[in-house]
Design a protein around this motif. Structure first.
Motif, short mmCIF file in Angstrom:
data_model
loop_
_atom_site.label_atom_id
_atom_site.label_comp_id
_atom_site.label_asym_id
_atom_site.label_seq_id
_atom_site.Cartn_x
_atom_site.Cartn_y
_atom_site.Cartn_z
N MET A 152 0.81 -1.21 0.00
CA MET A 152 0.00 0.00 0.00
C MET A 152 0.85 1.26 0.00
O MET A 152 0.49 2.27 -0.58
N VAL A 153 1.96 1.23 0.72
CA VAL A 153 2.80 2.43 0.81
C VAL A 153 3.73 2.50 -0.39
O VAL A 153 4.44 1.56 -0.71
N ALA A 154 3.71 3.61 -1.08
CA ALA A 154 4.50 3.76 -2.31
C ALA A 154 6.00 3.72 -2.01
O ALA A 154 6.45 4.11 -0.95
N ASP A 155 6.81 3.22 -3.01
CA ASP A 155 8.25 3.12 -2.81
C ASP A 155 8.94 4.47 -2.98
O ASP A 155 9.89 4.78 -2.29
N LYS A 156 8.50 5.26 -3.96
CA LYS A 156 9.18 6.52 -4.26
C LYS A 156 8.39 7.71 -3.75
O LYS A 156 8.85 8.46 -2.90
N THR A 157 7.18 7.90 -4.31
CA THR A 157 6.33 9.00 -3.84
C THR A 157 5.32 8.44 -2.85
O THR A 157 4.65 7.45 -3.13
N GLY A 158 5.22 9.08 -1.70
CA GLY A 158 4.26 8.62 -0.72
C GLY A 158 2.83 8.91 -1.16
O GLY A 158 2.58 9.69 -2.08
N THR A 159 1.88 8.30 -0.49
CA THR A 159 0.46 8.48 -0.78
C THR A 159 -0.19 9.19 0.40
O THR A 159 0.15 8.93 1.55
N LEU A 160 -1.13 10.08 0.09
CA LEU A 160 -1.91 10.73 1.13
C LEU A 160 -3.27 10.05 1.18
O LEU A 160 -4.02 10.07 0.19
N TYR A 161 -3.59 9.43 2.30
CA TYR A 161 -4.87 8.76 2.48
C TYR A 161 -5.80 9.64 3.32
O TYR A 161 -5.39 10.16 4.37
N ILE A 162 -7.02 9.83 2.86
CA ILE A 162 -8.02 10.59 3.60
C ILE A 162 -8.92 9.56 4.27
O ILE A 162 -9.77 8.93 3.62
N VAL A 163 -8.75 9.39 5.57
CA VAL A 163 -9.36 8.26 6.28
C VAL A 163 -10.50 8.73 7.19
O VAL A 163 -10.30 9.54 8.10
N ALA A 164 -11.69 8.20 6.93
CA ALA A 164 -12.84 8.50 7.79
C ALA A 164 -12.78 7.65 9.05
O ALA A 164 -12.46 6.46 8.98
N THR A 165 -13.06 8.27 10.18
CA THR A 165 -13.05 7.56 11.46
C THR A 165 -14.45 7.62 12.10
O THR A 165 -15.29 8.41 11.68
N PRO A 166 -14.72 6.80 13.11
CA PRO A 166 -16.06 6.75 13.71
C PRO A 166 -16.51 8.10 14.26
O PRO A 166 -15.70 8.88 14.77
N ILE A 167 -17.82 8.36 14.18
CA ILE A 167 -18.38 9.55 14.82
C ILE A 167 -18.85 9.23 16.25
O ILE A 167 -19.31 10.11 16.96
N GLY A 168 -18.71 7.98 16.63
CA GLY A 168 -19.11 7.57 17.97
C GLY A 168 -18.73 6.12 18.22
O GLY A 168 -17.79 5.80 18.93
N ASN A 169 -19.46 5.22 17.58
CA ASN A 169 -19.25 3.78 17.78
C ASN A 169 -17.95 3.34 17.11
O ASN A 169 -17.80 3.45 15.89
N LEU A 170 -17.01 2.82 17.90
CA LEU A 170 -15.72 2.44 17.36
C LEU A 170 -15.81 1.29 16.37
O LEU A 170 -14.91 1.10 15.54
N GLY A 171 -16.91 0.54 16.42
CA GLY A 171 -17.10 -0.55 15.48
C GLY A 171 -17.27 -0.09 14.06
O GLY A 171 -17.23 -0.90 13.12
N ASP A 172 -17.44 1.22 13.85
CA ASP A 172 -17.63 1.75 12.51
C ASP A 172 -16.32 2.04 11.78
O ASP A 172 -16.34 2.47 10.63
N LEU A 173 -15.18 1.81 12.42
CA LEU A 173 -13.91 1.97 11.71
C LEU A 173 -13.71 0.75 10.83
O LEU A 173 -13.58 -0.37 11.32
#
Length: 279
Positions: free
Chosen positions: A1-22
């Motif tokens: 997943m992680v690029a060898d030369k140019t890194g990647t920017l991931y926009i990651v959504a996280t839970p709004i309350g219930n941790l099970g939603d990650l």
């Protein structure tokens, strides 16, 4: 997943309350990236600890975003992959990150969305209001005059309106909405979505205002306000009322012009008064 030369920017959504939603994909990304840019590292530490994620973190919030972005983009170009997260929900939705994404795109860095919870969409999905067309307004202005001005601009919007609001300002915002949108306009207050005290209150704005005034829990927790769009009847009233009010306001004081317009049209005084104010 992680690029060898140019890194990647991931926009990651996280839970709004219930941790099970990650999502499992979000967990995998947060484990694998070199760095996590978090809105509040102290807040996000609990989430990461819960999932056994030990990736290093750096803060990226509204007060330091301008200063941090250039350095983070430089690190991405050098091969460092970064995950951007906010305190809760999808980054950039009333949260910092816009400059990071924009400059990342300009720099040719791969940007990958890792979708997940968003409070606005979550609330809309359970509100029972028209969802085919809607407008996300984020937070209303803090100052009363600016708040009233913005609501006046939205009074004739026929799409469902979605707002975020701080608990301490809920009462003032609801009072303004009743005055500007009318007491019968349908609305929804969604509180603490996905959390233990989750609640969705529906009804006319006057009814919701009464609940806010009488319920001690109304000033606690995360809030999403949804308002039914203006209907065609209101549009018709506006157009007909405009024909009467516009010339009257040129020759009469506001209250007197409204009184005469009520006699001529038979429309509700409050509707005509609000229209006269906007004129």
């Amino acid at each position: 997943m992680v690029a060898d030369k140019t890194g990647t920017l991931y926009i990651v959504a996280t839970p709004i309350g219930n941790l099970g939603d990650l999502s499992p994909r979000a967990q995998e990304i947060l484990h694998q990236v070199n760095l996590i840019a978090a809105e509040d590292t102290r807040h996000s530490a609990g989430l990461l600890r819960h999932f056994g994620i030990t990736t290093a973190m750096i803060s990226l919030h509204e007060y330091n975003e301008k200063q941090q972005v250039e350095a983070l983009i430089t690190r991405c170009k050098a091969g460092v992959s970064i995950a951007l997260i906010s305190d809760a929900g999808t980054p950039l939705i009333s949260d910092p990150g816009y400059r990071m994404v924009r400059q990342g795109r300009q720099a040719g860095i791969p940007i990958v969305p890792i979708p997940g919870p968003c409070a606005a969409v979550t609330a809309l999905s359970v509100a029972g209001l028209p969802s085919d067309r809607f407008v996300f307004e984020g937070f209303l202005p803090v100052k009363a005059n600016a708040r009233y001005a913005r609501l006046h601009q939205l009074a004739d919007e026929n799409r469902t309106l979605i707002f975020y609001e701080a608990p301490r300002r809920l009462l003032e915002s609801m009072q303004a909405m009743v005055e500007i949108f009318g007491p019968e306009r349908e609305g929804v207050i969604a509180r603490e979505l996905t959390k233990f005290y989750e609640a969705v209150h529906t009804g006319g704005l006057a009814t919701l205002l009464t609940w806010v005034e009488q319920s001690p829990e109304s000033d606690r927790g995360e809030l999403v306000l949804l308002i039914h769009g203006a209907d065609k009847k209101q549009d018709f009233i506006k157009q007909e009322a405009l024909k009467v009010l516009a010339p009257l306001l040129k020759i009469l004081p506001l209250k007197q012009a409204v009184a005469v317009a009520v006699e001529i049209t038979g429309f509700k005084r409050n509707d005509l008064y609000q229209l006269a104010l906007r004129l």
